[in-house]
Design a protein around this motif. Sequence first.
Motif, PDB file in Angstrom:
ATOM      1  N   PHE A 225       1.858  10.612   3.062  1.00 45.40           N
ATOM      2  CA  PHE A 225       1.679  11.918   2.435  1.00 45.40           C
ATOM      3  C   PHE A 225       3.007  12.218   1.773  1.00 45.40           C
ATOM      4  CE2 PHE A 225       2.772  16.509   3.173  1.00 45.40           C
ATOM      5  CZ  PHE A 225       2.148  16.977   2.025  1.00 45.40           C
ATOM      6  N   ILE A 226       3.001  12.328   0.452  1.00 45.81           N
ATOM      7  CA  ILE A 226       4.206  12.695  -0.283  1.00 45.81           C
ATOM      8  C   ILE A 226       3.928  14.067  -0.887  1.00 45.81           C
ATOM      9  CG2 ILE A 226       5.800  12.094  -2.145  1.00 45.81           C
ATOM     10  CD1 ILE A 226       5.111   9.154  -1.678  1.00 45.81           C
ATOM     11  N   ASN A 227       4.716  15.039  -0.477  1.00 47.06           N
ATOM     12  CA  ASN A 227       4.484  16.424  -0.853  1.00 47.06           C
ATOM     13  C   ASN A 227       5.125  16.738  -2.211  1.00 47.06           C
ATOM     14  OD1 ASN A 227       4.161  19.193  -1.038  1.00 47.06           O
ATOM     15  ND2 ASN A 227       4.828  19.589   1.063  1.00 47.06           N
ATOM     16  N   PRO A 228       4.309  17.070  -3.195  1.00 45.78           N
ATOM     17  CA  PRO A 228       4.885  17.410  -4.514  1.00 45.78           C
ATOM     18  C   PRO A 228       5.877  18.568  -4.459  1.00 45.78           C
ATOM     19  CG  PRO A 228       2.489  17.181  -4.651  1.00 45.78           C
ATOM     20  CD  PRO A 228       2.855  17.141  -3.198  1.00 45.78           C
TER      21      PRO A 228
ATOM     22  N   TYR B 125       9.743  18.051  -4.470  1.00 47.60           N
ATOM     23  CA  TYR B 125      10.381  17.491  -5.655  1.00 47.60           C
ATOM     24  C   TYR B 125      10.456  18.537  -6.764  1.00 47.60           C
ATOM     25  CZ  TYR B 125       9.657  13.224  -3.116  1.00 47.60           C
ATOM     26  OH  TYR B 125       9.686  12.291  -2.127  1.00 47.60           O
ATOM     27  N   VAL B 126      11.481  18.425  -7.580  1.00 45.66           N
ATOM     28  CA  VAL B 126      11.643  19.332  -8.705  1.00 45.66           C
ATOM     29  C   VAL B 126      10.883  18.729  -9.887  1.00 45.66           C
ATOM     30  CG1 VAL B 126      13.259  20.467 -10.255  1.00 45.66           C
ATOM     31  CG2 VAL B 126      13.898  20.054  -7.871  1.00 45.66           C
TER      32      VAL B 126
ATOM     33  N   SER C  27       6.299   8.831 -17.800  1.00 47.44           N
ATOM     34  CA  SER C  27       7.222   7.806 -17.282  1.00 47.44           C
ATOM     35  C   SER C  27       6.545   6.946 -16.213  1.00 47.44           C
ATOM     36  CB  SER C  27       8.503   8.449 -16.737  1.00 47.44           C
ATOM     37  OG  SER C  27       8.208   9.343 -15.688  1.00 47.44           O
ATOM     38  N   PHE C  28       5.698   7.554 -15.384  1.00 46.52           N
ATOM     39  CA  PHE C  28       4.966   6.781 -14.368  1.00 46.52           C
ATOM     40  C   PHE C  28       4.036   5.789 -15.057  1.00 46.52           C
ATOM     41  CE2 PHE C  28       1.579   5.895 -11.390  1.00 46.52           C
ATOM     42  CZ  PHE C  28       2.233   5.764 -10.169  1.00 46.52           C
TER      43      PHE C  28
ATOM     44  N   ASP D  17       6.588  11.747  -9.219  1.00 48.09           N
ATOM     45  CA  ASP D  17       6.035  10.453  -9.639  1.00 48.09           C
ATOM     46  C   ASP D  17       7.038   9.321  -9.427  1.00 48.09           C
ATOM     47  OD1 ASP D  17       3.653  11.643 -10.284  1.00 48.09           O
ATOM     48  OD2 ASP D  17       3.836  11.359 -12.456  1.00 48.09           O
ATOM     49  N   ALA D  18       8.328   9.604  -9.598  1.00 46.42           N
ATOM     50  CA  ALA D  18       9.355   8.581  -9.364  1.00 46.42           C
ATOM     51  C   ALA D  18       9.370   8.160  -7.895  1.00 46.42           C
ATOM     52  CB  ALA D  18      10.727   9.096  -9.797  1.00 46.42           C
ATOM     53  N   ALA D  19       9.192   9.116  -6.994  1.00 45.63           N
ATOM     54  CA  ALA D  19       9.138   8.790  -5.565  1.00 45.63           C
ATOM     55  C   ALA D  19       7.924   7.917  -5.258  1.00 45.63           C
ATOM     56  CB  ALA D  19       9.102  10.076  -4.735  1.00 45.63           C
ATOM     57  N   CYS D  20       6.783   8.262  -5.828  1.00 46.35           N
ATOM     58  CA  CYS D  20       5.570   7.453  -5.633  1.00 46.35           C
ATOM     59  C   CYS D  20       5.758   6.064  -6.229  1.00 46.35           C
ATOM     60  CB  CYS D  20       4.367   8.142  -6.272  1.00 46.35           C
ATOM     61  SG  CYS D  20       3.921   9.707  -5.503  1.00 46.35           S
ATOM     62  N   SER D  21       6.338   6.017  -7.404  1.00 48.61           N
ATOM     63  CA  SER D  21       6.586   4.750  -8.093  1.00 48.61           C
ATOM     64  C   SER D  21       7.452   3.826  -7.255  1.00 48.61           C
ATOM     65  CB  SER D  21       7.257   5.023  -9.441  1.00 48.61           C
ATOM     66  OG  SER D  21       7.587   3.837 -10.093  1.00 48.61           O
TER      67      SER D  21
END
Length: 191
Positions: free
Chosen positions: A58-61, A64-65, A98-99, A71-75
Amino acid sequence: MNNKIAVLASGKGSNLKAILEAVARGDCCAKVEVVICNKADAGALQIAKKAGVPHVYFINPKDYVGREAFDAACSQVIQDADCKLIVLAGYMRILSESFIQTFPQHIINIHPSLLPSFIGADAVGDALRYGVKVSGCTVHIVTKELDSGPILAQSCVPVLIEDDHASLHARIQEKEYEIYPDVIDKLIKDS
């Protein structure tokens, strides 16, 4: 052959479940390596954990700013796991340019309409409001234009007079569960 895929999901995880079942049956050569959800209560998280997916996040949007940073974290997670293909399965976020550029031609989505008709978040409702007699689903490559990338597969369902949003969506989803694993299998084998 690198058959590792990352699945991005926001909801109950029914398409993820269909993919995992197709893999278990031997009908899809993919290995679901990563599942990322942007909602803590997404059913897809439990489905992935129960199926033994190696990397479930689970990555909480909100951590992130902006979309680019999220998307960079997910990438990074996807690249670290060396996934060949990114599969959007009920992922209700628009990806940053960018993703998409990081994984060109390697992100696919399934959409509950016969694209190019009824793009966007309420395709089933739009089809009902418009009064179409046939609807269905489309698997397409993700590009920066919403729901507009090259079409890989489509499947049709009739729209019945008595249909409401739930009944039509349920029939469309049955087709999704058939064609999505097939497309994933072909993409991996053809690469």
